[in-house]
Design an enzyme around this catalytic site. Structure first.
Site, mmCIF file in Angstrom:
data_model
loop_
_atom_site.group_PDB
_atom_site.id
_atom_site.type_symbol
_atom_site.label_atom_id
_atom_site.label_comp_id
_atom_site.label_asym_id
_atom_site.label_seq_id
_atom_site.Cartn_x
_atom_site.Cartn_y
_atom_site.Cartn_z
ATOM 1 C CE1 TYR A 192 16.840 66.208 59.304
ATOM 2 C CE2 TYR A 192 17.680 63.975 59.556
ATOM 3 C CZ TYR A 192 17.176 65.136 60.116
ATOM 4 O OH TYR A 192 16.989 65.226 61.466
ATOM 5 N NE ARG B 199 21.738 57.211 60.208
ATOM 6 C CZ ARG B 199 21.618 58.119 61.181
ATOM 7 N NH1 ARG B 199 21.912 59.392 60.949
ATOM 8 N NH2 ARG B 199 21.223 57.772 62.372
ATOM 9 N N GLY C 249 22.890 54.317 69.310
ATOM 10 C CA GLY C 249 22.993 55.732 69.626
ATOM 11 C C GLY C 249 22.767 55.948 71.101
ATOM 12 N NE ARG C 250 17.079 56.666 71.285
ATOM 13 C CZ ARG C 250 15.846 56.180 71.377
ATOM 14 N NH1 ARG C 250 15.069 56.549 72.363
ATOM 15 N NH2 ARG C 250 15.398 55.327 70.484
ATOM 16 C CB CYS D 145 21.590 60.512 79.027
ATOM 17 S SG CYS D 145 20.931 58.872 79.317
ATOM 18 C CD GLU E 92 10.894 54.506 99.788
ATOM 19 O OE1 GLU E 92 11.528 55.416 99.231
ATOM 20 O OE2 GLU E 92 9.661 54.580 100.035
HETATM 21 FE FE1 SF4 Z 1 17.798 56.787 76.502
HETATM 22 FE FE2 SF4 Z 1 16.261 58.486 77.904
HETATM 23 FE FE3 SF4 Z 1 18.922 58.646 77.989
HETATM 24 FE FE4 SF4 Z 1 17.614 59.361 75.789
HETATM 25 S S1 SF4 Z 1 17.481 60.361 77.787
HETATM 26 S S2 SF4 Z 1 19.474 58.128 75.906
HETATM 27 S S3 SF4 Z 1 16.008 57.859 75.762
HETATM 28 S S4 SF4 Z 1 17.656 56.971 78.732
#
Ligand code: SF4
Length: 638
Positions: free
Chosen positions: A170, A218, A315-316, A358, A408
């Protein structure tokens, strides 16, 4: 655990070392103001036990807005909404930090009301089509002031800390990097002059905030591009930041040109940026934060124990499971819903200008709307199909108190997602399927494998509600010779690679065909991908696609686009390109041309007037994220 020991950033004490890493959400409104949705999202992560919530980039100037619904810090009118956000997070016992940001050249013109993006020099970013305009000196000075004003607004709103975003390619990074800064004035030409813009921003922010305020920066400690910023440069930058009185450094890596290192897909190893934090930590004494697919508690703890970093930014992992910190502290590691690095819901949505979600956590960004509450009436629920959509429906229905049976027909759960987890770069999928299986067992779901529900036995089923999650079957195109015995489906090739010969043609190069090609190349096969469209893997998420295409190139895949298979002959396939026919000699043909819905049971359910819901591929063939989210919603509706 060291993860749960307090730490100071300047005068600010954090209760633990887990930090929500800043991620764009697109939950703000069109003017950059905080919405209830944005607030709920951060509050949920504070409730989960994170010590510090770093909110997404707050743009300091309209020209630096990185997306349509990004949060703003560019006007005083935004302070009231930000104050509400800060108070809500504080009431959950977490600290909160703003991130001040200008996107510079990494921006689309539709985000800037048609104005040209700006940068240190007029060099376009690889992923953007527009050549940016070089900032004039007076404009740079104005931007330094704008950063200072954004810091002042953060203080006025009550944020506990401020993070200057100087990473990921950035605007500030564009000044730092010799690849994007070709200036010959006081802002470019030497390392010190490239650093001047950041230096002035730090000073101006310190004037706004006070010298002792927890001001952090950062950085991308490596661009992963020849000639760009290296770890050695990152260490030099970090030493200067410490000298200037910055209180902590958040160490990331990459730019949009190396986006797979900035937002790593599942094919990139976990913790791939930790060595950068470790390198920076050797150069400074202030706290250093590590980030980059740190998705399991053991890895997070080890990073701290080995002295590689002082803070763990996730984050994720916290998008996937906001309760990661609490579950870790309580020793419930196996209950953590894992981020699998699929990028389908987070970056995939962001890239298309949509609010993030997500794949594994449909509640992300819908915390208020999607609450899992006890059902008013307990029902017998039959779920037909044990793919991820059916499993998620079973989990939610069972959590709500229903009596759930999951049938299943195969001898294992997971459906197509199980097959998708077989290529080497996609193993992370298994962690999510294992999580779902554990949860279903814990919740007492009756799991019946090798149990096919057919039109015949369907009528005997005693259920109040049926969720039809029977998935799909591979499409078989009407090509002369299609029934020859060396023609198999991609699913068969993945499950039984020993059935695949040496020379393979894959018909259809969407993501399934392309991933199957990589899987077979890894097993020593000679592979040609044949696709009618002008490009391959067009349905893959952009970052995954970039890595996939690179791998296919490096591993020697032959790729034929705009090419139609017109026949399967003894010893080869007949193809047509531009009106010309040719024969490609192969010993195996793998079909990857799509999926058709397994919806055969629907008519009987209608006849019997059973309450039922159809989800996933048996409703409309699509992506795993669609099936899982539909499963979640079905579980919520019953
Ligand atoms: Fe992780 Fe996939 Fe959820 Fe993104 S969408 S936070 S990559 S599990």
């Amino acid at each position: 655990m060291m993860l749960f020991t307090p730490i100071h950033i300047g005068p600010l004490e954090l209760k633990n070392r887990i930090v929500l890493a800043p991620m764009a959400t697109h939950y703000a409104d069109e003017t950059g103001a905080v919405t209830d949705r944005l607030k709920d999202y951060y509050v949920e992560r504070a409730q989960g036990g994170s010590g510090l919530i770093i909110v997404e980039s707050g743009y300091i100037h309209p020209l630096g807005r990185g997306g349509t619904r990004r949060m703003g810090l560019h006007e005083d009118r935004l302070i009231a909404g930000l104050k509400g956000l800060v108070e809500s997070v504080h009431s959950e016992g977490a600290r909160i930090c703003s991130q001040i940001h200008h996107a510079g050249r990494q921006i689309r013109v539709n985000y800037t009301n048609g104005q040209y993006p700006v940068s240190a020099s007029s060099i376009p970013a690889a992923m953007e089509a527009v050549v940016p305009r070089t900032l004039k000196i007076f404009e740079i000075e104005e931007l330094v002031e704008a950063f200072g004003r954004a810091a002042r607004r953060s203080l006025a709103a009550g944020f506990d800390a401020v993070l200057i975003h100087a990473a990921h390619g950035y605007l500030i990074h564009q000044f730092l990097s010799p690849l994007s800064n070709l200036r010959r004035d006081r802002y470019g030409g030497t390392f010190s002059r490239r650093l001047r813009f950041l230096r002035e921003i730090v000073l101006r922010c310190q004037e706004s905030l006070g010298k002792d305020f927890p001001l952090m920066v950062r950085i991308s400690a490596s661009e992963f591009i020849p000639g760009g910023i290296t770890l050695k440069d990152g260490q030099k930058i970090a030493r200067r930041l410490e000298e200037w009185g910055v209180k902590a450094i958040h160490v990331s890596g990459g730019t949009h040109d190396t986006v797979e290192m900035e937002i790593q897909p599942m094919a990139i190893p976990r913790g791939c940026l930790v060595h950068l934090a470790e390198g920076i930590k050797k150069a400074v004494r202030i706290p250093v934060g590590a980030v980059g697919r740190i998705v399991d508690p053991g890895m997070a703890e080890e990073i701290l124990q080995k002295g590689k970093a002082d803070l763990i930014a996730m984050g994720r992992a916290l998008l996937a499971d906001p309760e990661f910190p609490r579950k870790t502290q309580e020793g419930r590691w196996k209950d953590i819903r894992p981020c699998i690095g699929c990028l389908q819901g987070c970056h995939g949505h962001l890239y298309r200008g949509l609010p993030i979600t997500c794949l594994v956590n449909p509640r992300a960004g819908m915390e208020r709307e999607y609450q899992i509450k006890a059902a008013e009436k307990k029902k017998r629920v039959l779920i037909i199909g044990g793919g991820p959509g059916g499993m998620e429906a079973a989990r939610v229905a069972a959590l709500r108190g229903h009596e759930v049976t999951l049938a299943e027909k195969r001898n294992h759960l997971g459906g197509q997602f199980d097959l998708a987890s077989l290529p080497d770069g996609k193993r992370e999928i298994r962690a999510y399927l294992d999580y779902l299986t554990r949860q279903l067992k814990k919740l007492g779901v009756q799991i019946r494998i090798n149990h096919e529900i057919t039109p015949e036995n369907m009528r005997e089923v005693k259920a109040d509600v049926v969720i039809l999650a029977a998935g799909g079957s591979p499409l078989v195109p009407a090509i002369p010779g299609i029934n020859r015995e060396w023609v198999i489906t991609a699913w068969q090739a993945l499950a039984q690679p020993e059935k695949v010969g040496e020379k393979v043609a894959i018909v259809g190069a969407g993501s399934v065909g392309a991933e199957t090609a990589e899987f077979l190349l890894d097993r020593g096969r000679d592979v040609t991908l044949i696709e009618m469209l002008p490009q391959i893997a067009g349905d893959a998420e952009t970052i995954n696609r970039k890595v996939l295409l690179r791998n296919l190139g490096e591993k020697g895949a032959q790729i034929r686009v705009l090419t139609k298979v017109t026949g399967i002959l003894p010893g080869g396939v007949e193809m047509e390109f531009g009106g010309r026919k040719e024969i490609l000699p192969v010993d195996t043909v793998v079909l990857a041309v799509g999926t058709r819905a397994n919806d055969g049971l629907e008519a009987i359910l209608r006849e019997e007037s059973v309450e039922f819901y159809k989800i996933g591929d048996c409703a409309t063939p699509g992506k795993a994220i669609d099936a899982i989210h539909e499963g979640f919603k079905a579980g919520l509706r019953i």
